[in-house]
Design an enzyme around this catalytic site. Structure first.
Site, PDB file in Angstrom:
ATOM      1  N   ILE A  12      26.479  29.037 -71.139  1.00 44.47           N
ATOM      2  CA  ILE A  12      27.566  28.179 -70.912  1.00 44.47           C
ATOM      3  C   ILE A  12      27.399  26.804 -71.332  1.00 44.47           C
ATOM      4  O   ILE A  12      27.995  25.756 -71.775  1.00 44.47           O
ATOM      5  CB  ILE A  12      27.865  28.053 -69.340  1.00 44.47           C
ATOM      6  CG1 ILE A  12      28.035  29.338 -68.782  1.00 44.47           C
ATOM      7  CG2 ILE A  12      28.835  26.993 -68.963  1.00 44.47           C
ATOM      8  CD1 ILE A  12      29.371  29.811 -69.343  1.00 44.47           C
ATOM      9  N   ASP A  33      16.640  21.077 -71.299  1.00 46.35           N
ATOM     10  CA  ASP A  33      16.211  22.208 -70.937  1.00 46.35           C
ATOM     11  C   ASP A  33      14.616  22.568 -71.153  1.00 46.35           C
ATOM     12  O   ASP A  33      14.076  21.736 -71.287  1.00 46.35           O
ATOM     13  CB  ASP A  33      16.947  23.431 -71.863  1.00 46.35           C
ATOM     14  CG  ASP A  33      17.221  24.606 -71.633  1.00 46.35           C
ATOM     15  OD1 ASP A  33      16.224  25.237 -71.053  1.00 46.35           O
ATOM     16  OD2 ASP A  33      18.361  25.271 -71.817  1.00 46.35           O
ATOM     17  N   GLY A 110      27.567  30.595 -60.142  1.00 49.16           N
ATOM     18  CA  GLY A 110      26.818  31.450 -59.779  1.00 49.16           C
ATOM     19  C   GLY A 110      25.970  30.654 -58.283  1.00 49.16           C
ATOM     20  O   GLY A 110      25.370  31.351 -57.519  1.00 49.16           O
ATOM     21  N   SER A 139      33.356  30.905 -60.701  1.00 47.04           N
ATOM     22  CA  SER A 139      33.032  31.958 -61.728  1.00 47.04           C
ATOM     23  C   SER A 139      33.994  32.117 -62.673  1.00 47.04           C
ATOM     24  O   SER A 139      35.216  32.038 -62.246  1.00 47.04           O
ATOM     25  CB  SER A 139      32.379  33.143 -60.932  1.00 47.04           C
ATOM     26  OG  SER A 139      33.282  33.845 -60.466  1.00 47.04           O
ATOM     27  N   CYS A 140      33.602  32.896 -63.837  1.00 48.95           N
ATOM     28  CA  CYS A 140      34.663  33.417 -64.557  1.00 48.95           C
ATOM     29  C   CYS A 140      35.795  34.326 -63.841  1.00 48.95           C
ATOM     30  O   CYS A 140      37.053  33.969 -64.115  1.00 48.95           O
ATOM     31  CB  CYS A 140      33.980  34.262 -65.849  1.00 48.95           C
ATOM     32  SG  CYS A 140      32.785  35.449 -65.330  1.00 48.95           S
ATOM     33  N   ASN A 141      35.532  35.447 -63.232  1.00 47.89           N
ATOM     34  CA  ASN A 141      36.372  36.307 -62.667  1.00 47.89           C
ATOM     35  C   ASN A 141      37.083  35.488 -61.714  1.00 47.89           C
ATOM     36  O   ASN A 141      38.294  35.752 -61.671  1.00 47.89           O
ATOM     37  CB  ASN A 141      35.342  37.437 -61.833  1.00 47.89           C
ATOM     38  CG  ASN A 141      35.229  38.482 -62.731  1.00 47.89           C
ATOM     39  OD1 ASN A 141      35.759  39.074 -63.922  1.00 47.89           O
ATOM     40  ND2 ASN A 141      33.784  38.956 -62.633  1.00 47.89           N
ATOM     41  N   ARG A 168      31.380  43.317 -66.693  1.00 49.51           N
ATOM     42  CA  ARG A 168      30.381  43.545 -67.698  1.00 49.51           C
ATOM     43  C   ARG A 168      29.018  43.633 -67.196  1.00 49.51           C
ATOM     44  O   ARG A 168      28.575  42.892 -66.326  1.00 49.51           O
ATOM     45  CB  ARG A 168      30.543  42.530 -68.856  1.00 49.51           C
ATOM     46  CG  ARG A 168      30.440  41.214 -68.501  1.00 49.51           C
ATOM     47  CD  ARG A 168      28.845  40.725 -68.873  1.00 49.51           C
ATOM     48  NE  ARG A 168      28.748  39.448 -68.356  1.00 49.51           N
ATOM     49  CZ  ARG A 168      28.248  38.883 -67.219  1.00 49.51           C
ATOM     50  NH1 ARG A 168      27.941  39.772 -66.237  1.00 49.51           N
ATOM     51  NH2 ARG A 168      27.942  37.690 -67.106  1.00 49.51           N
ATOM     52  N   GLY A 195      36.812  37.711 -54.075  1.00 47.96           N
ATOM     53  CA  GLY A 195      38.075  37.367 -53.338  1.00 47.96           C
ATOM     54  C   GLY A 195      37.863  36.350 -52.204  1.00 47.96           C
ATOM     55  O   GLY A 195      38.338  35.232 -52.483  1.00 47.96           O
ATOM     56  N   HIS A 220      34.888  41.087 -68.793  1.00 46.47           N
ATOM     57  CA  HIS A 220      35.527  41.831 -67.611  1.00 46.47           C
ATOM     58  C   HIS A 220      36.778  42.200 -67.735  1.00 46.47           C
ATOM     59  O   HIS A 220      37.824  41.456 -68.573  1.00 46.47           O
ATOM     60  CB  HIS A 220      35.266  40.877 -66.465  1.00 46.47           C
ATOM     61  CG  HIS A 220      33.876  40.129 -66.147  1.00 46.47           C
ATOM     62  ND1 HIS A 220      32.930  40.880 -65.889  1.00 46.47           N
ATOM     63  CD2 HIS A 220      33.927  38.864 -66.290  1.00 46.47           C
ATOM     64  CE1 HIS A 220      31.920  39.986 -66.026  1.00 46.47           C
ATOM     65  NE2 HIS A 220      32.337  38.781 -65.855  1.00 46.47           N
TER      66      HIS A 220
END
Length: 337
Positions: A12, A33, A110, A139-141, A168, A195, A220
């Site tokens: 990301i 980093d 996350g 998150s992505c989903n 995934r 959800g 996904h």
């Protein structure tokens, strides 16, 4: 012109750095980093300013001849906002430092909602994030769930939604390290966490999800069964989805029959890494039966949150007070049409 830092230059973080670099109303001051391998070396090639996250990392970076600008503390003192893209749970440890220095921050999905007390999705609750000190881009989903269900809700169609997620197993670049092979792993709990996570953004959503981890890494896939508020037509549902600029309607009968063919299309379009910022929803698979709606779509887990995070930067810093204007500006910069 607001100054922005990216902490964590991974899947990301590298995408966020590039996306920030494309904006004209805020700028990337540096990336930070602990790594000194090819990943951060690519950031050097892009002429990003590099900062070390720890004293140990600083030593390793110097050995690897990484041109350092300083420490994470020095970087934080130069910026108005931090986008934390570190692995799960590390951001929660970094927050104390952000608060001590007094810098605004964004964490990724996350982390838990309680980490910031606010969760963000641009088309849903941009206004509530304006001038906050912190938010969490879901998150992505969860982002995909909010985009599609919010579109239906805004059209006055959504009663409740039930979805099954095929997740995934791991990120593509880490497939040599783990993941699953020749099996599928169902999440034990129903609802799966996506959800309730969507409800952290919109508590009024009546949504239940279940999830299965599958042995692939590209994306996904979601299947949804939605109870509508009224009997309607496929055309009315499609019109609702078309009002979201971040839902891309695709066609199974045009050869887009799988996640790898969809990925290939975005590579051919010239997107960096073949990134799909949109939800790719099959128009010709979508079915309306009375007051029930059935549809399926694909989610690019590495890219979908990038435009959301750009919009979150504008909201938290107060650069743009209008959600639609921010979304349009972000879309233009990233080639979302």
């Amino acid at each position: 012109m607001k100054n922005i830092a990216v902490i964590g230059y991974g899947v990301i973080g590298k995408r966020m750095a590039d996306a920030i670099n494309k904006q004209d109303d805020f700028k990337l001051v540096g990336v930070c980093d602990v790594i000194s391998d090819w990943r951060i070396q690519n950031a050097v090639r892009k002429e990003y300013n590099i900062y070390a996250a720890t004293p140990e990392a600083e030593k390793e970076m110097k050995i690897a001849n990484i041109p350092l600008k300083g420490s994470i503390q020095e970087l934080l003192k130069k910026v108005d906002l931090v986008v934390d893209c570190t692995p799960k749970n590390i951001a929660a440890q970094n927050i104390k430092m952000y608060k001590e220095i007094g810098v605004k921050f964004i964490v990724q999905g996350g982390e838990k909602h309680e980490t910031t007390g606010h969760s963000f999705s641009a088309e849903n609750n941009y206004k509530s994030a304006i001038n906050l000190n912190a938010t969490r881009v879901v998150s992505c989903n969860t982002t995909s769930i909010l985009r599609t269900l919010t579109a239906l809700k805004k059209a006055g169609l959504l009663e409740y939604a039930r979805g099954t997620l095929l997740r995934r197993a791991t990120d593509p670049w880490e497939s040599h390290l783990g993941g699953i092979m020749n099996t599928m792993v169902p999440e034990r709990d129903i609802p799966s966490h996506q959800g309730p996570d969507a409800q952290s953004v919109d508590p009024d959503l009546n949504v239940i999800t279940s999830a299965v981890k599958v042995p692939e890494t590209l994306s996904h896939m979601h299947y949804w069964n939605v109870k509508l508020k009224k009997q309607t037509t496929k055309e009315e549902v499609l019109e609702a989805f078309k009002k979201s600029s971040r839902i891309k309607l695709i066609h199974y009968d045009q050869g887009l029959v799988s996640n790898n063919t969809i990925k290939e299309m975005f590579l051919d379009m010239g997107r960096p890494w073949g990134d799909m910022y949109e939800v790719a929803l099959w128009e010709d698979m979508l079915k309306v039966v009375g007051d029930e709606l059935f549809y399926a779509y694909v989610v690019d887990n590495q890219a979908i949150v990038i435009p959301e995070t750009i919009d979150a930067i504008r909201a938290l810093t107060g650069i743009e007070m209008d959600a639609d204007k921010s979304i349009a500006k972000t879309n233009e910069s990233l080639g979302i049409h």
